[in-house]
Scaffold this active site. Structure first.
Site, PDB file in Angstrom:
ATOM      1  N   THR A   1      46.643 -60.527 -16.579  1.00 32.56           N
ATOM      2  CA  THR A   1      46.203 -61.902 -16.486  1.00 32.56           C
ATOM      3  C   THR A   1      44.771 -62.124 -16.080  1.00 32.56           C
ATOM      4  O   THR A   1      44.287 -61.572 -15.109  1.00 32.56           O
ATOM      5  CB  THR A   1      47.073 -62.673 -15.464  1.00 32.56           C
ATOM      6  OG1 THR A   1      48.405 -62.520 -15.852  1.00 32.56           O
ATOM      7  CG2 THR A   1      46.694 -64.119 -15.439  1.00 32.56           C
TER       8      THR A   1
ATOM      9  N   THR B   1      44.804 -59.355  -7.896  1.00 30.69           N
ATOM     10  CA  THR B   1      45.902 -58.386  -7.889  1.00 30.69           C
ATOM     11  C   THR B   1      45.284 -57.023  -7.601  1.00 30.69           C
ATOM     12  O   THR B   1      45.173 -56.627  -6.449  1.00 30.69           O
ATOM     13  CB  THR B   1      46.652 -58.396  -9.236  1.00 30.69           C
ATOM     14  OG1 THR B   1      45.726 -58.258 -10.308  1.00 30.69           O
ATOM     15  CG2 THR B   1      47.405 -59.708  -9.413  1.00 30.69           C
TER      16      THR B   1
ATOM     17  N   LYS C   1      39.799 -64.000 -11.789  1.00 31.88           N
ATOM     18  CA  LYS C   1      40.379 -62.686 -11.479  1.00 31.88           C
ATOM     19  C   LYS C   1      40.809 -62.052 -12.795  1.00 31.88           C
ATOM     20  O   LYS C   1      41.032 -62.732 -13.800  1.00 31.88           O
ATOM     21  CB  LYS C   1      41.571 -62.795 -10.528  1.00 31.88           C
ATOM     22  CG  LYS C   1      42.797 -63.503 -11.056  1.00 31.88           C
ATOM     23  CD  LYS C   1      43.746 -62.673 -11.906  1.00 31.88           C
ATOM     24  CE  LYS C   1      44.228 -61.440 -11.198  1.00 31.88           C
ATOM     25  NZ  LYS C   1      45.222 -60.722 -12.052  1.00 31.88           N
TER      26      LYS C   1
ATOM     27  N   GLU D   1      39.734 -52.069 -16.096  1.00 34.19           N
ATOM     28  CA  GLU D   1      40.571 -50.998 -15.553  1.00 34.19           C
ATOM     29  C   GLU D   1      39.946 -49.625 -15.773  1.00 34.19           C
ATOM     30  O   GLU D   1      39.739 -49.185 -16.890  1.00 34.19           O
ATOM     31  CB  GLU D   1      41.955 -51.065 -16.199  1.00 34.19           C
ATOM     32  CG  GLU D   1      41.873 -51.231 -17.695  1.00 34.19           C
ATOM     33  CD  GLU D   1      43.055 -51.999 -18.239  1.00 34.19           C
ATOM     34  OE1 GLU D   1      43.365 -53.068 -17.691  1.00 34.19           O
ATOM     35  OE2 GLU D   1      43.658 -51.517 -19.195  1.00 34.19           O
TER      36      GLU D   1
ATOM     37  N   ASN E   1      47.237 -46.810 -15.874  1.00 34.05           N
ATOM     38  CA  ASN E   1      48.273 -47.411 -16.730  1.00 34.05           C
ATOM     39  C   ASN E   1      49.400 -46.467 -17.077  1.00 34.05           C
ATOM     40  O   ASN E   1      50.425 -46.893 -17.609  1.00 34.05           O
ATOM     41  CB  ASN E   1      47.619 -47.977 -17.990  1.00 34.05           C
ATOM     42  CG  ASN E   1      46.807 -49.210 -17.673  1.00 34.05           C
ATOM     43  OD1 ASN E   1      47.338 -50.185 -17.189  1.00 34.05           O
ATOM     44  ND2 ASN E   1      45.501 -49.124 -17.895  1.00 34.05           N
TER      45      ASN E   1
END
Lengths: 419, 419
Positions: free
Chosen positions: A202, A165, A191, A288, A414
């Site tokens: 995920t 993603t 991933k 992230e 985010n």
């Protein structure tokens, strides 16, 4: 953990290329079918297939909110004979009600039809937006058909692309070992970077091996491997509705069947654990907004479970993560995190060191601060891969947990408005 | 939670001024004694004192790593007759070994001497840097002496200033109720904004009341009040080594002794809970780098405990907090957080709404997304005080948890190098 294992790995476990296609008898493909939207040119549907029947095992999200694809995947894996996986990105097929369940089932049925195998032998996985229905099934069916046609023994990278993603790095790996004179290979792809993008999330992991192994032993080795790898990374403490880790073993290596917990099984399990750990670290590193990979090791805990709990508490503390971002040897935060981890320990016995770039700086001993060079500590913590080493002096339990720092970029990613 | 209580409060519980000095017979003071360093001109030592003997109760950090001041404070409170508190900021007196314990004891002994009461009746609390020894005790002794001289029935603000570290707002409140025809007052002050500054942390709360109440009932009312207030705020999930909440009741109101769980006790407990909740919300609002106060309410849980667990999971999720920062109606993250909260629930029965500025936008019903105006949702979530309302349709349990958003400023504050 311990160096003994590392030496063993160097001696008996070889890293190889090929990812999910490294093991004999496995093919993969990844195509663009449009789930990521008509405007996207990215691959969004992956297929992994074993020409031979497989023993399979899976580990799924502990979140009470499970995606439709996870619920169907659990059914299939329970059957124990899964030999193919259809996975999509761009839509998590989660919180999508009865229609979502129907779509997940049809994905397995369509793939089964194209591959000429029973639907019970096809698993499904999804990652992407939560709460949005999948596109009309004709779109997905066409994609699955295309993917079936493109199955290839070198399709591992296309398949990997198709499940990504907002991952910024491709996460795959493979290992080769020898069992009873036969070459056995394990390969995998993963991933995930935490629930990185608005509504994206995920962790998906697919492992293939040509080992001949009974399902109970495959299940045992996989659960332990996942527990010591994917269950020991923390990006933001949030657990996805779609997390899925799947392994398929097709026996193509022709080794004598692994059906007892002997040395050969131990070697297989160790290779599998190393493969999972390698993929898990790649996920933490790609966390992230992460600017550093943080490895927290705990030694001297009463048990491995306790050690993992302490390491996870430190690695998941926002304050510790922010201090890592600032390259700040802030040991008080580490000690405070240990204190709320749960298991008992004696604060007066705790030792804490920070490391990076081959330099280690001891900052706390016997639960009290040591005089140390702030300059050296900051230099060590300024590297891309840093460590926090904790000793509890209580018992033989040790564990490592991989995390990342908390950065402005995490907040930007985010905090961004979804549209 | 529910509106019934609010109506009661409006009818029978009056908000008043005076903070920790609002109750009859209590004096307070705050002075600069130098713990924050010779260069600092800030007050750093507070004294609270009741002219009359008190019943006392306390709630302390659950962190296994407890500051020396907390350990000594727990001893004193166990005695049940604490009527004075000496509290300092600038140094947490945590991870300071035997010398720290000795210093904490001497703080109570010195205050006791100046006040002419037994040391067993003096509590102590500290907040500030971890792992650094307190300055020479002569400095602290001089400060305690000065504070004793400056005790005043209007000293509440000076005392509050003296326990603040990097708090950006003064947190105090007081309530007035009538019990058996007598006016009873409760007042309190608090500090804390999460472990906000490198190595700084701690929630401190001191409550005074002139109610006449038995120690067991005071303890019961205080534990419930703290559980429904300070235990229901989350700034960064980190738990300090110094958290302390203390209440002293001196009976100066002259009400008939509260010694049974009757209506009068219920009213006192409700006023106390409201006072604690008011202080707790002020702490969440002043959360490190916070730009919004986020109130998460859960209704329809099996029990109040379950409701609180669900609300806390949502309020403490980095992803939910970041979405609040971005004014993003990201209900998928809320649902995912509920799923890992622990207690069972049926995802298919969940409803989620976002609110702000008097506007509420329902975004999820029966576990599935609703079509909603992104514009309205963003407008609602762009206010300084926003809400996430969750319904589970499972039982009578409800609870509210107060948190804040995750901002760049949080990362900046906590990523900053200590020096």
């Amino acid at each position: 953990m311990g160096s003994k294992k590392e030496i063993k790995e160097i001696k008996e476990i070889k890293e190889i290329e090929g990812g999910v296609c490294a093991a004999a008898g496995f093919k993969a493909s990844g195509v663009r079918c449009g789930i990521k939207g008509p405007s996207s040119s990215k691959r969004d549907l992956a297929l992994i297939y074993s020409e031979r029947p497989c023993a399979a095992a899976g580990v799924f999200t502990a979140n009470r909110v499970k995606a439709a694809s996870v619920l169907v995947c659990m059914e299939r894996v329970a059957g124990g004979a899964v030999r193919a996986v259809a996975a999509n990105s761009g839509n998590a097929n989660a919180c999508t009600g009865a229609a979502g369940l129907e779509a997940a089932r049809r994905m397995t049925e369509t793939a089964a039809e194209k591959l000429g195998i029973p639907a019970q032998e096809v698993a499904v996985a999804s990652t992407g937006v939560i709460g949005v229905p999948l596109p009309d099934f004709s779109v997905i069916a066409a994609g699955i058909g295309k993917a079936a046609e493109e199955l290839d023994v070198r399709g591992n990278r296309n398949a990997l692309e198709a499940i990504m993603t907002t991952d910024t790095a491709m996460k795959e790996g493979a290992r080769e070992i020898e069992i009873h004179g036969k070459t056995v290979r394990l390969g995998g792809m993963a991933k995930g970077a935490g629930m990185i993008h608005p509504n994206m999330g995920t962790m998906l992991c697919f492992i293939t091996t040509d080992a001949a192994i009974t399902r109970p032993l495959l299940d045992k080795a996989f659960r332990q491997g996942v527990n010591r790898s994917f269950n020991r990374i923390t990006v933001d403490g949030d657990m996805s509705t779609n997390d899925t880790a799947l392994i398929m073993a097709n026996g193509a290596a022709g080794n004598r069947l692994l059906d007892a917990e002997d040395g050969a099984f131990a070697l297989f399990a160790l290779a599998l654990e190393g493969l999972c750990a390698g993929l898990a670290k790649q996920i933490a590193q790609d966390g992230e907004g992460a600017s550093r990979l943080v490895t927290v090791t705990v030694e001297g805990a009463a048990s491995e479970e306790d050690a993992a709990a302490f390491a996870k508490a430190a690695a998941s503390s926002n304050l510790v993560k922010a201090a890592c971002f600032g390259a700040d040897a802030n040991w008080g935060r580490v000690l405070a995190a240990l204190g709320r981890a749960g298991p008992p320990f004696d604060p007066a016995c705790v030792g804490i060191a920070f490391s990076g770039g081959g330099m280690q700086v001891q900052v706390c001993e016997a639960g009290a601060g040591l005089p140390f060079s702030e300059h050296d500590a900051k230099a060590a913590l300024s590297h891309k891969e840093i460590g926090i080493e904790i000793t509890l002096g209580r018992g033989p339990g040790s564990a490592a947990v991989w995390g990342c720092d908390l950065t402005y970029e995490y907040v930007r990613i985010n905090g961004d408005y979804r549209s």
